[in-house]
Design a protein around this motif. Structure first.
Motif, PDB file in Angstrom:
ATOM      1  N   TRP A 136      15.509  11.576  -8.612  1.00  0.00           N
ATOM      2  CA  TRP A 136      14.474  11.588  -7.573  1.00  0.00           C
ATOM      3  C   TRP A 136      14.455  10.252  -6.829  1.00  0.00           C
ATOM      4  CZ3 TRP A 136       8.650  13.058  -8.785  1.00  0.00           C
ATOM      5  CH2 TRP A 136       7.939  13.106  -7.574  1.00  0.00           C
ATOM      6  N   ALA A 137      14.514   9.154  -7.595  1.00  0.00           N
ATOM      7  CA  ALA A 137      14.488   7.832  -6.969  1.00  0.00           C
ATOM      8  C   ALA A 137      15.713   7.616  -6.092  1.00  0.00           C
ATOM      9  CB  ALA A 137      14.408   6.752  -8.041  1.00  0.00           C
ATOM     10  N   GLY A 138      16.863   8.069  -6.547  1.00  0.00           N
ATOM     11  CA  GLY A 138      18.078   7.926  -5.764  1.00  0.00           C
ATOM     12  C   GLY A 138      17.997   8.669  -4.445  1.00  0.00           C
ATOM     13  N   GLN A 139      17.382   9.849  -4.479  1.00  0.00           N
ATOM     14  CA  GLN A 139      17.241  10.638  -3.261  1.00  0.00           C
ATOM     15  C   GLN A 139      16.187  10.065  -2.324  1.00  0.00           C
ATOM     16  OE1 GLN A 139      16.324  14.414  -5.072  1.00  0.00           O
ATOM     17  NE2 GLN A 139      18.483  14.997  -5.313  1.00  0.00           N
ATOM     18  N   ALA A 140      15.146   9.425  -2.903  1.00  0.00           N
ATOM     19  CA  ALA A 140      14.044   8.910  -2.087  1.00  0.00           C
ATOM     20  C   ALA A 140      14.346   7.548  -1.474  1.00  0.00           C
ATOM     21  CB  ALA A 140      12.777   8.807  -2.942  1.00  0.00           C
ATOM     22  N   GLU A 141      15.302   6.830  -2.047  1.00  0.00           N
ATOM     23  CA  GLU A 141      15.517   5.441  -1.621  1.00  0.00           C
ATOM     24  C   GLU A 141      15.858   5.327  -0.132  1.00  0.00           C
ATOM     25  OE1 GLU A 141      18.038   1.453  -2.858  1.00  0.00           O
ATOM     26  OE2 GLU A 141      18.231   3.285  -4.055  1.00  0.00           O
ATOM     27  N   ALA A 142      16.729   6.180   0.354  1.00  0.00           N
ATOM     28  CA  ALA A 142      17.127   6.084   1.770  1.00  0.00           C
ATOM     29  C   ALA A 142      15.945   6.274   2.706  1.00  0.00           C
ATOM     30  CB  ALA A 142      18.216   7.117   2.074  1.00  0.00           C
ATOM     31  N   SER A 143      14.970   7.077   2.285  1.00  0.00           N
ATOM     32  CA  SER A 143      13.837   7.391   3.161  1.00  0.00           C
ATOM     33  C   SER A 143      12.828   6.252   3.265  1.00  0.00           C
ATOM     34  CB  SER A 143      13.119   8.650   2.662  1.00  0.00           C
ATOM     35  OG  SER A 143      12.468   8.404   1.413  1.00  0.00           O
ATOM     36  N   VAL A 144      12.923   5.243   2.383  1.00  0.00           N
ATOM     37  CA  VAL A 144      11.954   4.148   2.420  1.00  0.00           C
ATOM     38  C   VAL A 144      12.575   2.861   2.963  1.00  0.00           C
ATOM     39  CG1 VAL A 144      10.565   5.110   0.551  1.00  0.00           C
ATOM     40  CG2 VAL A 144      12.415   3.499   0.006  1.00  0.00           C
ATOM     41  N   ARG A 145      13.773   2.952   3.505  1.00  0.00           N
ATOM     42  CA  ARG A 145      14.414   1.779   4.110  1.00  0.00           C
ATOM     43  C   ARG A 145      14.391   1.910   5.632  1.00  0.00           C
ATOM     44  NH1 ARG A 145      17.062  -1.674   0.708  1.00  0.00           N
ATOM     45  NH2 ARG A 145      17.494  -0.932  -1.407  1.00  0.00           N
ATOM     46  N   ASP A 146      14.240   0.773   6.308  1.00  0.00           N
ATOM     47  CA  ASP A 146      14.257   0.803   7.771  1.00  0.00           C
ATOM     48  C   ASP A 146      15.700   0.745   8.279  1.00  0.00           C
ATOM     49  OD1 ASP A 146      15.144  -1.821   7.569  1.00  0.00           O
ATOM     50  OD2 ASP A 146      13.247  -2.724   8.184  1.00  0.00           O
ATOM     51  N   ALA A 147      15.855   0.620   9.586  1.00  0.00           N
ATOM     52  CA  ALA A 147      17.195   0.656  10.177  1.00  0.00           C
ATOM     53  C   ALA A 147      18.078  -0.491   9.704  1.00  0.00           C
ATOM     54  CB  ALA A 147      17.089   0.638  11.702  1.00  0.00           C
ATOM     55  N   THR A 148      17.465  -1.604   9.281  1.00  0.00           N
ATOM     56  CA  THR A 148      18.251  -2.759   8.811  1.00  0.00           C
ATOM     57  C   THR A 148      18.498  -2.724   7.303  1.00  0.00           C
ATOM     58  OG1 THR A 148      16.290  -4.138   8.429  1.00  0.00           O
ATOM     59  CG2 THR A 148      17.250  -4.154  10.656  1.00  0.00           C
ATOM     60  N   GLY A 149      17.945  -1.723   6.635  1.00  0.00           N
ATOM     61  CA  GLY A 149      18.137  -1.594   5.195  1.00  0.00           C
ATOM     62  C   GLY A 149      17.046  -2.199   4.348  1.00  0.00           C
ATOM     63  N   LEU A 150      16.011  -2.782   4.976  1.00  0.00           N
ATOM     64  CA  LEU A 150      14.915  -3.370   4.204  1.00  0.00           C
ATOM     65  C   LEU A 150      13.950  -2.285   3.737  1.00  0.00           C
ATOM     66  CD1 LEU A 150      14.078  -6.576   6.292  1.00  0.00           C
ATOM     67  CD2 LEU A 150      15.377  -6.424   4.151  1.00  0.00           C
ATOM     68  N   LEU A 151      13.337  -2.525   2.594  1.00  0.00           N
ATOM     69  CA  LEU A 151      12.372  -1.579   2.037  1.00  0.00           C
ATOM     70  C   LEU A 151      11.036  -1.698   2.766  1.00  0.00           C
ATOM     71  CD1 LEU A 151      13.211  -2.210  -1.723  1.00  0.00           C
ATOM     72  CD2 LEU A 151      13.658  -0.088  -0.476  1.00  0.00           C
ATOM     73  N   GLU A 152      10.492  -0.556   3.171  1.00  0.00           N
ATOM     74  CA  GLU A 152       9.213  -0.535   3.878  1.00  0.00           C
ATOM     75  C   GLU A 152       8.087  -0.326   2.872  1.00  0.00           C
ATOM     76  OE1 GLU A 152       9.067   1.390   7.808  1.00  0.00           O
ATOM     77  OE2 GLU A 152      11.024   2.238   7.287  1.00  0.00           O
ATOM     78  N   CYS A 153       7.158  -1.263   2.845  1.00  0.00           N
ATOM     79  CA  CYS A 153       6.098  -1.246   1.829  1.00  0.00           C
ATOM     80  C   CYS A 153       5.198  -0.021   1.935  1.00  0.00           C
ATOM     81  CB  CYS A 153       5.271  -2.530   1.928  1.00  0.00           C
ATOM     82  SG  CYS A 153       6.212  -4.025   1.520  1.00  0.00           S
ATOM     83  N   ALA A 154       4.858   0.397   3.148  1.00  0.00           N
ATOM     84  CA  ALA A 154       3.965   1.554   3.318  1.00  0.00           C
ATOM     85  C   ALA A 154       4.597   2.817   2.753  1.00  0.00           C
ATOM     86  CB  ALA A 154       3.623   1.731   4.794  1.00  0.00           C
ATOM     87  N   LYS A 155       5.879   2.982   2.986  1.00  0.00           N
ATOM     88  CA  LYS A 155       6.569   4.174   2.483  1.00  0.00           C
ATOM     89  C   LYS A 155       6.742   4.108   0.968  1.00  0.00           C
ATOM     90  CE  LYS A 155       9.011   5.235   6.785  1.00  0.00           C
ATOM     91  NZ  LYS A 155      10.328   5.381   7.464  1.00  0.00           N
ATOM     92  N   LEU A 156       6.997   2.915   0.454  1.00  0.00           N
ATOM     93  CA  LEU A 156       7.074   2.760  -0.994  1.00  0.00           C
ATOM     94  C   LEU A 156       5.734   3.076  -1.651  1.00  0.00           C
ATOM     95  CD1 LEU A 156       9.151  -0.543  -1.299  1.00  0.00           C
ATOM     96  CD2 LEU A 156       9.813   1.674  -2.238  1.00  0.00           C
ATOM     97  N   TYR A 157       4.669   2.632  -1.033  1.00  0.00           N
ATOM     98  CA  TYR A 157       3.329   2.857  -1.578  1.00  0.00           C
ATOM     99  C   TYR A 157       3.026   4.355  -1.736  1.00  0.00           C
ATOM    100  CZ  TYR A 157      -1.747   2.437  -2.135  1.00  0.00           C
ATOM    101  OH  TYR A 157      -3.031   2.509  -2.613  1.00  0.00           O
ATOM    102  N   ALA A 158       3.591   5.173  -0.850  1.00  0.00           N
ATOM    103  CA  ALA A 158       3.312   6.609  -0.870  1.00  0.00           C
ATOM    104  C   ALA A 158       4.048   7.336  -2.001  1.00  0.00           C
ATOM    105  CB  ALA A 158       3.694   7.225   0.478  1.00  0.00           C
ATOM    106  N   LEU A 159       5.004   6.683  -2.614  1.00  0.00           N
ATOM    107  CA  LEU A 159       5.777   7.327  -3.682  1.00  0.00           C
ATOM    108  C   LEU A 159       5.032   7.257  -5.014  1.00  0.00           C
ATOM    109  CD1 LEU A 159       9.364   5.950  -2.962  1.00  0.00           C
ATOM    110  CD2 LEU A 159       8.548   8.285  -2.559  1.00  0.00           C
ATOM    111  N   PRO A 160       5.303   8.192  -5.928  1.00  0.00           N
ATOM    112  CA  PRO A 160       4.749   8.074  -7.283  1.00  0.00           C
ATOM    113  C   PRO A 160       5.236   6.771  -7.924  1.00  0.00           C
ATOM    114  CG  PRO A 160       5.672  10.265  -6.933  1.00  0.00           C
ATOM    115  CD  PRO A 160       6.081   9.445  -5.753  1.00  0.00           C
ATOM    116  N   PRO A 161       4.404   6.108  -8.713  1.00  0.00           N
ATOM    117  CA  PRO A 161       4.779   4.822  -9.306  1.00  0.00           C
ATOM    118  C   PRO A 161       6.104   4.847 -10.063  1.00  0.00           C
ATOM    119  CG  PRO A 161       2.439   5.222  -9.629  1.00  0.00           C
ATOM    120  CD  PRO A 161       3.004   6.482  -9.031  1.00  0.00           C
ATOM    121  N   ALA A 162       6.363   5.917 -10.826  1.00  0.00           N
ATOM    122  CA  ALA A 162       7.595   5.977 -11.612  1.00  0.00           C
ATOM    123  C   ALA A 162       8.830   5.988 -10.723  1.00  0.00           C
ATOM    124  CB  ALA A 162       7.594   7.214 -12.505  1.00  0.00           C
TER     125      ALA A 162
END
Length: 346
Positions: free
Chosen positions: A259-285
């Motif tokens: 699940w985490a592997g599939q979700a990772e691409a969706s929480v990165r911006d165009a430059t590859g940085l992790l977006e905090c708002a999108k990470l916050y929306a994910l389950p903690p695990a």
């Protein structure tokens, strides 16, 4: 009259694993070969047994020597001399002799230097697996069999629980692990006494490592004090229950990793940085798995990255109050900048 039940049990466990290894081996045949002739054209796979001379690994070696020829599999062995006790080199030579007497070939002893990083038990384990990897590569071995039993699995689960490192720590040891599934553990469903009984009825000499009873080692204390106390308080069946917990935890952890592997691409911006708002929306695990993976990719050693490290990074997302950067192992730094999570060395 068939073999003793203990001998039959260890042979059956090894036979099943060897069938899996053979199937994996034939499935890797180069394209274009006739499917029905793949097995006879491929060179016979070589399977090594890692043997310390103890009851578990000697039982495993004897079963491998018995079963492998019937399947057309070459069988060899390796013993690791950790150099931690006087006369360890002589002990390793004795193990080599015993493995050769069983008919295994090739057989060798490999001496290693054990460092200090992570404590004596972890350092010895790291040196041992590095030597096994090198030996398997040198001989072109398809797999290396390890003699870990259900009792070892129960101890590993309790050690993981004590570390508080999450569900992956409770998963214990995998039946198949390492690069390309190199390491196989046939005995995870068998108890230690079955292996010892199999050695006894076959008159196989075994060596009891004094480190296994030395209270200076955490696993030794757990084996001789912790688990007996649990069984006294909770009744028999604790070992079996812990082994079941390991398998259930592994299934859950594997699913969360996917699940985490599939979700990772969706929480990165165009430059590859992790977006905090999108990470916050994910389950903690799921979120923490992404953070852990990002830290490792940045250079943090996986073995030194603990749950508390990931929790501190997670607070940059879930408890943001303008706090400063988080220092992680491997000189990796995590900081929040403009709604993005930046994790890099430096």
């Amino acid at each position: 009259m068939g073999p003793h039940p203990a001998v039959a049990a260890i042979r059956l466990a090894v036979r099943r694993v060897l069938h899996d290894i053979l199937n994996d081996h034939t499935s890797r045949a180069p394209a274009g070969r006739h499917p029905g002739r793949t097995a006879e054209r491929l060179p016979s796979p070589l399977v090594l047994v890692a043997c310390s001379g103890g009851a578990d690994s000697m039982a495993l070696a004897s079963a491998l020597a018995f079963e492998a020829p019937k399947l057309g599999i070459r069988a060899g062995g390796v013993t690791i001399d950790h150099g931690l006790q006087p006369g360890s080199d002589l002990r390793a030579d004795e193990v080599v002799l015993r493995l050769r007497e069983l008919g295994l070939d090739p057989v060798e002893s490999v001496a290693v230097t054990v460092g200090r990083e992570g404590g004596p038990e972890a350092a010895a384990r790291d040196a041992r697996y590095a030597a096994l990897d090198a030996t398997a590569a040198r001989h072109g071995a398809t797999a290396v069999l390890l003699g870990h039993t259900r009792d070892d699995q129960a101890e590993t689960v309790l050690l993981g629980l004590a570390r508080g490192s999450g569900i992956r720590s409770l998963s214990g040891m995998a039946a198949v692990s390492g690069a390309d599934g190199r390491y196989r553990r046939p005995f995870l469903h068998l108890d230690r006494q079955t292996a010892r009984k199999a050695c006894l009825v076959q008159s196989l000499p075994v060596w009891d490592d004094p480190h296994n009873t030395d209270p200076a080692y955490t696993r030794s204390r757990l084996r001789h004090e912790g688990l007996p106390a649990l069984e006294k308080a909770l009744g028999k069946g604790v070992v079996e229950a812990l082994a079941r917990t390991a398998q259930l935890s592994r299934d859950d952890a594997d699913a969360l990793d996917i699940w985490a592997g599939q979700a990772e691409a969706s929480v990165r911006d165009a430059t590859g940085l992790l977006e905090c708002a999108k990470l916050y929306a994910l389950p903690p695990a799921v979120r923490r798995r992404i953070l852990r993976r990002a830290a490792i990719e940045a250079g943090a050693p996986a073995g030194a990255l603990f749950a508390r490290h990931i929790e501190e990074v997670d607070r940059l997302i879930t408890g943001w109050r303008g706090q400063g950067a988080i220092n992680l192992p491997g000189r990796v730094v995590a900081r929040r900048q403009g709604g993005r999570l930046v994790i890099r060395q430096g």
